[in-house]
Design a protein around this motif. Sequence first.
Motif, mmCIF file in Angstrom:
data_model
loop_
_atom_site.group_PDB
_atom_site.id
_atom_site.type_symbol
_atom_site.label_atom_id
_atom_site.label_comp_id
_atom_site.label_asym_id
_atom_site.label_seq_id
_atom_site.Cartn_x
_atom_site.Cartn_y
_atom_site.Cartn_z
ATOM 1 N N THR A 186 0.842 -1.200 0.000
ATOM 2 C CA THR A 186 0.000 0.000 0.000
ATOM 3 C C THR A 186 0.878 1.252 0.000
ATOM 4 O OG1 THR A 186 -0.070 0.030 2.391
ATOM 5 C CG2 THR A 186 -1.872 -1.132 1.273
ATOM 6 N N GLU A 187 0.304 2.324 -0.475
ATOM 7 C CA GLU A 187 1.043 3.596 -0.545
ATOM 8 C C GLU A 187 1.277 4.114 0.879
ATOM 9 O OE1 GLU A 187 1.006 7.593 -3.230
ATOM 10 O OE2 GLU A 187 0.140 5.698 -3.869
ATOM 11 N N TYR B 105 6.591 13.125 -7.469
ATOM 12 C CA TYR B 105 5.795 12.107 -6.776
ATOM 13 C C TYR B 105 4.320 12.516 -6.744
ATOM 14 C CZ TYR B 105 4.085 9.110 -3.022
ATOM 15 O OH TYR B 105 3.368 8.216 -2.284
ATOM 16 N N ASP C 177 1.065 3.116 -10.167
ATOM 17 C CA ASP C 177 1.151 2.429 -8.875
ATOM 18 C C ASP C 177 2.464 2.748 -8.154
ATOM 19 O OD1 ASP C 177 3.146 0.579 -9.531
ATOM 20 O OD2 ASP C 177 1.710 -0.976 -10.064
ATOM 21 N N TRP C 178 2.446 2.548 -6.845
ATOM 22 C CA TRP C 178 3.494 2.948 -5.926
ATOM 23 C C TRP C 178 4.881 2.474 -6.352
ATOM 24 C CZ3 TRP C 178 5.829 5.588 -2.453
ATOM 25 C CH2 TRP C 178 6.712 5.014 -1.539
ATOM 26 N N GLU C 179 4.976 1.222 -6.768
ATOM 27 C CA GLU C 179 6.303 0.712 -7.115
ATOM 28 C C GLU C 179 6.852 1.347 -8.385
ATOM 29 O OE1 GLU C 179 6.982 -3.484 -6.568
ATOM 30 O OE2 GLU C 179 5.640 -3.529 -4.826
ATOM 31 N N LYS D 5 6.126 4.359 -9.380
ATOM 32 C CA LYS D 5 6.519 5.722 -8.965
ATOM 33 C C LYS D 5 7.936 5.727 -8.400
ATOM 34 C CE LYS D 5 2.070 7.579 -7.428
ATOM 35 N NZ LYS D 5 1.351 8.128 -6.280
#
Lengths: 155, 155, 155, 155
Positions: A2-3, A81, A89-91, A93
Motif C-alpha cells: 500500500t502507498e 511524486y 502504482d506505488w512501485e 513511482k
Amino acid sequence: MTEPSYSEFFQLIEGVFEGVPFVREIGLKLHEVDFEQQTLSAKFVRKPQLIGNHFHNILHGGVIATALDQVGGFTAMVAAYQRMGGAIDWEEKIQRLTRLGTVDMRVDYLKPGRGESFVCGGSVLRVGNKLVVTRMELHNDADELIATGTATYLY
Amino acid sequence: MTEPSYSEFFQLIEGVFEGVPFVREIGLKLHEVDFEQQTLSAKFVRKPQLIGNHFHNILHGGVIATALDQVGGFTAMVAAYQRMGGAIDWEEKIQRLTRLGTVDMRVDYLKPGRGESFVCGGSVLRVGNKLVVTRMELHNDADELIATGTATYLY
Amino acid sequence: MTEPSYSEFFQLIEGVFEGVPFVREIGLKLHEVDFEQQTLSAKFVRKPQLIGNHFHNILHGGVIATALDQVGGFTAMVAAYQRMGGAIDWEEKIQRLTRLGTVDMRVDYLKPGRGESFVCGGSVLRVGNKLVVTRMELHNDADELIATGTATYLY
Amino acid sequence: MTEPSYSEFFQLIEGVFEGVPFVREIGLKLHEVDFEQQTLSAKFVRKPQLIGNHFHNILHGGVIATALDQVGGFTAMVAAYQRMGGAIDWEEKIQRLTRLGTVDMRVDYLKPGRGESFVCGGSVLRVGNKLVVTRMELHNDADELIATGTATYLY
C-alpha cells in the motif's frame, strides 16, 4: 504494497537523502519538507575540509553546488511524486524517482561562503510529466543570501 | 621579488590547487597546464564517498560541479595572470589572483557519471581586465563526455 | 551639470529604454521603476510578428529573452547608479551606465508564451562595484508565470 | 505517406525555419544543415532595427539570443528526427517535432555584437528520447566569436 502516509514518505526521503555517500561527506542533513508548498530544506555546518579558498576561509563553490543540486533534486522528487498521482502504482513511482537526474543547473555565487552553518532551501518553478524545474537558495547563519541556483531535472 | 619562470609558476599553481581542502576531499590532482593555449586539466579516481546515486553507482552531481568549478577557476587564473602582463607588479598580480572568485556557472549533465577515473579540462572563452569566461568538460576513462560547464570568474 | 531628481532620472531611463531600436520592434514599454526596492517592470502586447511557433501561436523564445535581458539590464542600471553614490560625478556615472553590458543570462521557459499582453519584472540579487546580478520574471495577462531568468551585468 | 528524402527534409526545415514570423523580423536565413554531423547554421545581416545600444551601435542581446535559440532548436529537431528512427511513423515524428520547445538556455555574451553580417551555428551535446542539449556559437563577418549558448530542448 500500500502507498505510505506522508509521514512515512518523509522518513523514506530522509533516509535516502542522508544515505547518499557524498551527502554524508558534506554533512548535509534534511531539515524540513512541506508537501503542500512543495518546498524542502537541508542544513550543514562548516568543517575544515569544505573550505575552498585558503586565503579567505570560505566554502568551496563545489560544496555550495552540491547542496543546491541535492536540495533541488529532492524538491523535484517531491513534486514529481505528487504529479504522478494515483494513476501510477506505488512501485512504478519509486522506480521513476530513483532514475530522476539533473539535466542542467545554474549557480549564482552572490557572496563569499562565510559562516558557521548554512541552510539550503528549494522550491518548484515548473512540474511536468517528464521535467521539474526548481529554484534553490543558500543562506548562512547571519541570514545572508550566499548563492542561488536554478536546475532542471528529468524523471 | 622577481617574477617566476613558467615552470616555477606551474609548481605554484599545483601547490595551491592541490592544497585546497575540498579538492583534497575529492582527490582532484592537477594534470596539465598549457600556458600558450590557456588550457588546464585535472584528474580524479572514483571513490565510494563520491557516489551520488545509490541505485546506479554514479558520481554525485556536486562532485562533477566541484571538478568543473575548480578547473575553470584555475584556467581563469592562468588567463588573468597573462592578461595582467608586465604593467602590474608580481605581488599585486598574486593579490588579485587570490581574490578571483566564481560569479556564476552552468553545468550540463550529459551522461551518468560512471567510470573508474575522470579527467576534467578547461579552456578560455573570454578574458577581459575584470572577467574571465571559461568552458569545461569532464570525460570518463572510456572517453565519454559526462558533463560540460561554462563559468564566469571575477578577479 | 547638477545631478537630476529621481523623477528626472525616471524620464531619462524611460527615454533611453524606449528609444532602443530593437525594443521598439518588440513594442516593449517601461511600466514602473521602484528606486528604493530596485525593481523595474515593462509591458508589451502580442503582435503577429512576435510569434515563434506556427502550430501553437505562442511567442518566440527570443522575444521572451529580449524582454528579460532588457528589463534585467535596466534594473541593473538603477542598482549600479545608486551603488556608485556621491563619490563619482554625474557625467562619469552616465558614462559607466552607457557601457553596461550583459555578461551572461539563463532563461527558463516554464509555460508556452500564450496571452494578449505580458509584463516583465526585474529585481536585484547582487550589486557590486563592477557587477550586478538580476532576476527577471515574465507573466501573461492571466497572471501565469511564463518564464524566469537570471543575468549578470558588467558596468 | 512515405518518408521524404534528406533533400526534401532539408527544404521542409528551410520552409518552417524561415516561415517563423519572428525569424522573418530578424531576417535570419537557414544556411547549412549537415545531417550526418547533426550541425546547422543560419545567417543574418545587421539592420537598424536590430540595434540594442545607441551609444556603441551593437546588436541587442535579444537578437543574439533569438538567433541562438532558433538555431539550437532546429539543430535539436534534426537530432530528434534521426533519434526517433524507423520505429515511429513519419506523421507521429512530425507531430512530436512541432511540439519541440526550449526548456532553458544560457547565453554568454563574449564581445560586443559589431559587424555587417553574422553566422550562427549549432551542434548537439546530447540526444535522448525526450531531451536534446545543443551548443551554439555566433560569429561576425570578421570571424570574431561574439556569443555562445547552451540550451535544453524537450520533444
